[in-house]
Design a protein around this motif. Structure first.
Motif, PDB file in Angstrom:
ATOM      1  N   GLY A   1       0.793  -1.217   0.000  1.00  0.00           N
ATOM      2  CA  GLY A   1       0.000   0.000   0.000  1.00  0.00           C
ATOM      3  C   GLY A   1       0.828   1.271   0.000  1.00  0.00           C
ATOM      4  O   GLY A   1       2.060   1.250  -0.027  1.00  0.00           O
ATOM      5  N   ASP A   2       0.106   2.379   0.019  1.00  0.00           N
ATOM      6  CA  ASP A   2       0.724   3.704  -0.026  1.00  0.00           C
ATOM      7  C   ASP A   2       0.995   4.184   1.397  1.00  0.00           C
ATOM      8  O   ASP A   2       0.102   4.668   2.086  1.00  0.00           O
ATOM      9  N   LEU A   3       2.250   4.043   1.838  1.00  0.00           N
ATOM     10  CA  LEU A   3       2.636   4.419   3.201  1.00  0.00           C
ATOM     11  C   LEU A   3       3.712   5.499   3.183  1.00  0.00           C
ATOM     12  O   LEU A   3       4.551   5.561   4.080  1.00  0.00           O
ATOM     13  N   ARG A   4       3.652   6.362   2.179  1.00  0.00           N
ATOM     14  CA  ARG A   4       4.649   7.430   2.083  1.00  0.00           C
ATOM     15  C   ARG A   4       4.684   8.290   3.335  1.00  0.00           C
ATOM     16  O   ARG A   4       5.748   8.753   3.752  1.00  0.00           O
ATOM     17  N   SER A   5       3.524   8.536   3.927  1.00  0.00           N
ATOM     18  CA  SER A   5       3.439   9.465   5.060  1.00  0.00           C
ATOM     19  C   SER A   5       3.485   8.774   6.407  1.00  0.00           C
ATOM     20  O   SER A   5       3.353   9.424   7.449  1.00  0.00           O
ATOM     21  N   ASP A   6       3.660   7.460   6.416  1.00  0.00           N
ATOM     22  CA  ASP A   6       3.714   6.719   7.676  1.00  0.00           C
ATOM     23  C   ASP A   6       5.078   6.923   8.327  1.00  0.00           C
ATOM     24  O   ASP A   6       6.087   6.394   7.861  1.00  0.00           O
ATOM     25  N   GLU A   7       5.118   7.686   9.394  1.00  0.00           N
ATOM     26  CA  GLU A   7       6.392   7.972  10.052  1.00  0.00           C
ATOM     27  C   GLU A   7       6.782   6.916  11.078  1.00  0.00           C
ATOM     28  O   GLU A   7       7.945   6.822  11.461  1.00  0.00           O
ATOM     29  N   SER A   8       5.846   6.090  11.486  1.00  0.00           N
ATOM     30  CA  SER A   8       6.150   5.083  12.509  1.00  0.00           C
ATOM     31  C   SER A   8       7.029   3.967  11.953  1.00  0.00           C
ATOM     32  O   SER A   8       7.864   3.408  12.667  1.00  0.00           O
ATOM     33  N   GLY A   9       6.797   3.596  10.687  1.00  0.00           N
ATOM     34  CA  GLY A   9       7.564   2.524  10.067  1.00  0.00           C
ATOM     35  C   GLY A   9       7.141   1.133  10.492  1.00  0.00           C
ATOM     36  O   GLY A   9       7.749   0.144  10.060  1.00  0.00           O
ATOM     37  N   GLU A  10       6.101   1.018  11.306  1.00  0.00           N
ATOM     38  CA  GLU A  10       5.733  -0.285  11.869  1.00  0.00           C
ATOM     39  C   GLU A  10       5.272  -1.282  10.808  1.00  0.00           C
ATOM     40  O   GLU A  10       5.442  -2.495  10.974  1.00  0.00           O
ATOM     41  N   ALA A  11       4.684  -0.788   9.725  1.00  0.00           N
ATOM     42  CA  ALA A  11       4.166  -1.699   8.697  1.00  0.00           C
ATOM     43  C   ALA A  11       5.264  -2.231   7.774  1.00  0.00           C
ATOM     44  O   ALA A  11       5.036  -3.170   7.004  1.00  0.00           O
ATOM     45  N   PHE A  12       6.452  -1.656   7.830  1.00  0.00           N
ATOM     46  CA  PHE A  12       7.532  -2.046   6.913  1.00  0.00           C
ATOM     47  C   PHE A  12       8.271  -3.256   7.483  1.00  0.00           C
ATOM     48  O   PHE A  12       9.377  -3.155   8.009  1.00  0.00           O
ATOM     49  N   THR A  13       7.649  -4.410   7.354  1.00  0.00           N
ATOM     50  CA  THR A  13       8.188  -5.629   7.972  1.00  0.00           C
ATOM     51  C   THR A  13       9.069  -6.448   7.037  1.00  0.00           C
ATOM     52  O   THR A  13       9.848  -7.275   7.495  1.00  0.00           O
ATOM     53  N   ASP A  14       8.944  -6.252   5.711  1.00  0.00           N
ATOM     54  CA  ASP A  14       9.810  -6.954   4.768  1.00  0.00           C
ATOM     55  C   ASP A  14      11.112  -6.178   4.620  1.00  0.00           C
ATOM     56  O   ASP A  14      11.092  -4.949   4.472  1.00  0.00           O
ATOM     57  N   THR A  15      12.239  -6.886   4.646  1.00  0.00           N
ATOM     58  CA  THR A  15      13.527  -6.203   4.575  1.00  0.00           C
ATOM     59  C   THR A  15      14.443  -6.812   3.522  1.00  0.00           C
ATOM     60  O   THR A  15      14.286  -7.964   3.117  1.00  0.00           O
ATOM     61  N   SER A  16      15.394  -6.008   3.116  1.00  0.00           N
ATOM     62  CA  SER A  16      16.391  -6.401   2.120  1.00  0.00           C
ATOM     63  C   SER A  16      17.664  -5.631   2.447  1.00  0.00           C
ATOM     64  O   SER A  16      17.617  -4.597   3.115  1.00  0.00           O
ATOM     65  N   VAL A  17      18.811  -6.108   1.977  1.00  0.00           N
ATOM     66  CA  VAL A  17      20.054  -5.361   2.173  1.00  0.00           C
ATOM     67  C   VAL A  17      20.589  -4.843   0.837  1.00  0.00           C
ATOM     68  O   VAL A  17      21.789  -4.777   0.608  1.00  0.00           O
ATOM     69  N   SER A  18      19.667  -4.485  -0.055  1.00  0.00           N
ATOM     70  CA  SER A  18      20.005  -3.832  -1.319  1.00  0.00           C
ATOM     71  C   SER A  18      19.274  -2.500  -1.400  1.00  0.00           C
ATOM     72  O   SER A  18      18.284  -2.279  -0.692  1.00  0.00           O
ATOM     73  N   TRP A  19      19.768  -1.602  -2.273  1.00  0.00           N
ATOM     74  CA  TRP A  19      19.057  -0.364  -2.587  1.00  0.00           C
ATOM     75  C   TRP A  19      18.405  -0.517  -3.962  1.00  0.00           C
ATOM     76  O   TRP A  19      18.964  -1.188  -4.857  1.00  0.00           O
ATOM     77  N   TYR A  20      17.254   0.127  -4.160  1.00  0.00           N
ATOM     78  CA  TYR A  20      16.511   0.014  -5.409  1.00  0.00           C
ATOM     79  C   TYR A  20      16.184   1.406  -5.951  1.00  0.00           C
ATOM     80  O   TYR A  20      15.641   2.248  -5.223  1.00  0.00           O
ATOM     81  N   TYR A  21      16.545   1.646  -7.195  1.00  0.00           N
ATOM     82  CA  TYR A  21      16.241   2.869  -7.937  1.00  0.00           C
ATOM     83  C   TYR A  21      17.002   4.105  -7.450  1.00  0.00           C
ATOM     84  O   TYR A  21      17.325   4.976  -8.257  1.00  0.00           O
ATOM     85  N   VAL A  22      17.284   4.226  -6.176  1.00  0.00           N
ATOM     86  CA  VAL A  22      17.959   5.426  -5.688  1.00  0.00           C
ATOM     87  C   VAL A  22      19.449   5.337  -6.028  1.00  0.00           C
ATOM     88  O   VAL A  22      20.114   4.351  -5.726  1.00  0.00           O
ATOM     89  N   ALA A  23      19.959   6.375  -6.694  1.00  0.00           N
ATOM     90  CA  ALA A  23      21.327   6.347  -7.198  1.00  0.00           C
ATOM     91  C   ALA A  23      22.173   7.512  -6.722  1.00  0.00           C
ATOM     92  O   ALA A  23      23.393   7.497  -6.898  1.00  0.00           O
TER      93      ALA A  23
END
Length: 461
Positions: A220-242
């Motif tokens: 979903g759209d969680l751009r404004s979620d400052e808590s970060g609690e919903a971001f449970t999937d993780t990776s150790v790579s960066w995507y698109y940001v250069a």
């Protein structure tokens, strides 16, 4: 350098569409309000994705023309005051070294990533890349905030990014784009959290494999979620940001340092989320002395200076123009690369052909030539010891020694940093000092990366 050699050797040599590499970027805004960025050859296709006919491209405003020129990576943008403060070299989607999200891409998901800048300013802008995408990339929206803990953003700091004054942007295959300037006071060594909302299927993602930093994903759209609690999937790579650039610092200052190389530069095996890569340590040295200086990391784990693979990026010679010569405010580049060429070409059955010392020297000379043509000082670093590593061989050691002697004595580089001697075990100069060894006899520990940074005479840069 690498961890999983079997996966790396399975990757074919890298085919790259030439049109993606060098075509100038252009930009349009569709009637639906989506900014579109891409190469001149395919901007019409991208405009159609945004919902207007190919012939219905809106006239570009002065602001849009300015941003289009910036997204084309013209080094003349230095005069506008922008200076690089963080960077990551992008790669084609791959699963070579460890699991990541690059092959599957994203759909109706928010992607949150943390970067630590090297210098500060009063405004910032972010570079997004679709260099290796096969289709246009639509970013439905993006926010930036000051990093708290994990995926959390400090309360009240989240701000929307815009692109050509629009919240959404479509980036054509092979193209990059900078966001508009975000008025935000950024401090040296501050961490910022970028959140992208990717509503439509992205397809395989342009990414940076070995971030040594945690990225987060949520539905979903969680751009404004400052808590970060919903971001449970993780990776150790960066995507698109250069990249990240700042302005508002010393006017006309052009003293940034690019560190260029393989996984020793990339910081592989350093503690995740601790910013202990050697470029980070170098930036910290400048900050401690009260003279913050831009240090940009353009290392790719597994990268070779003579050959490219899907899993380890374009060859150093080929990517130098795209990764280094496009950076704003840079005066110096430190080159540390070649041990993967040596090690991988010595493995029986490897897809990497035998690489001679003469080929390695020619590749280093090519990089020196490219750098000097742009007025950059070039510092050559000798290859670090690797006896005991999984791809070590006596024949490869002869090549490493020969290349190091050439770097030391040829005069090809403006300066030399002798990392071979700085990090070698006095009891066995072909091995790393045990305290500097991460355990694989190839990559460095946190202490080793710190020692590498300390071995560089920062005044000479």
């Amino acid at each position: 350098m690498f961890v999983a050699a079997a996966a790396l050797l399975a990757a074919p040599l890298l085919p790259l569409p030439a049109a993606h590499a060098d075509a100038p970027a252009t930009k349009a805004t569709t009637k639906s309000g989506t900014t579109v960025v891409g190469t001149a050859a395919n901007v019409g296709t991208a405009a159609n994705v945004g919902g207007t006919p190919d012939t219905g491209r809106a006239p570009a405003t002065a602001e849009q023309r300015r941003d289009a020129a910036q997204s084309g990576h013209d080094r003349e943008r230095d005069s506008k005051g922008w200076r690089g403060t963080w960077a990551a070299s992008v790669q084609p989607p791959s699963l070579t070294l460890f699991p990541n999200w690059s092959r599957e891409g994203f759909k109706q998901q928010s992607l949150r990533q943390v970067v630590r800048v090297s210098i500060g300013g009063t405004a910032a802008r972010f570079k997004l890349s679709n260099r290796y995408g096969s289709t246009p990339l639509r970013v439905a929206g993006a926010t930036v905030g000051r990093t708290a803990k994990g995926a959390a953003v400090r309360k009240g700091t989240s701000r929307a990014l815009t692109f050509g004054e629009e919240k959404a942007v479509t980036i054509l295959a092979g193209a990059d784009v900078f966001s508009d300037a975000l008025r935000m006071r950024v401090k040296p060594l501050e961490s910022l959290t970028l959140t992208l909302y990717l509503a439509e299927p992205t397809g395989p993602a342009t990414y940076h494999m070995s971030a040594s930093a945690t990225s987060y994903r949520a539905a979903g759209d969680l751009r404004s979620d400052e808590s970060g609690e919903a971001f449970t999937d993780t990776s150790v790579s960066w995507y698109y940001v250069a990249g990240v650039e700042v302005r508002g610092g010393p006017v006309g200052r052009r003293d940034g340092v690019v560190t260029f190389g393989d996984s020793i530069t990339d910081g592989l095996a350093s503690t995740v989320d601790a910013d202990n890569r050697y470029p980070d340590e170098l930036a910290e040295r400048y900050a401690r002395e009260g003279r913050p200086r831009s240090v940009l990391n353009h290392g790719i784990s597994g990268n070779m200076i003579t050959f490219g693979t899907v899993g380890t990026g374009e060859s150093g010679v080929d990517r130098f123009k795209k990764d280094v010569l496009t950076e704003a405010g840079v005066s110096t580049v430190v080159v540390l690369e070649g041990v993967n060429d040596v090690g991988l070409s010595e493995i029986p059955g490897s897809q990497v052909p035998d690489v001679s010392v003469e080929q390695l020297v020619a590749a280093h000379r090519d990089i020196v030539r490219q750098a000097r043509a742009k007025g950059l000082k070039v510092v050559g670093a000798t290859l670090t010891p690797f006896r005991g590593a999984m791809y070590f061989s006596e024949r490869g050691e002869v090549k490493r020694d020969a290349l190091n002697e050439w770097i030391r004595t040829s005069g090809a580089y403006d300066r030399v940093v002798d990392l071979d001697r700085a990090l070698a075990d006095p009891a066995d100069p072909d091995r790393l000092v045990p305290a500097y060894d991460s355990g694989d006899h190839l990559h460095l520990s946190d202490a080793g990366y710190r020692a590498l940074a300390e071995a560089i005479d920062i005044d000479s840069l």
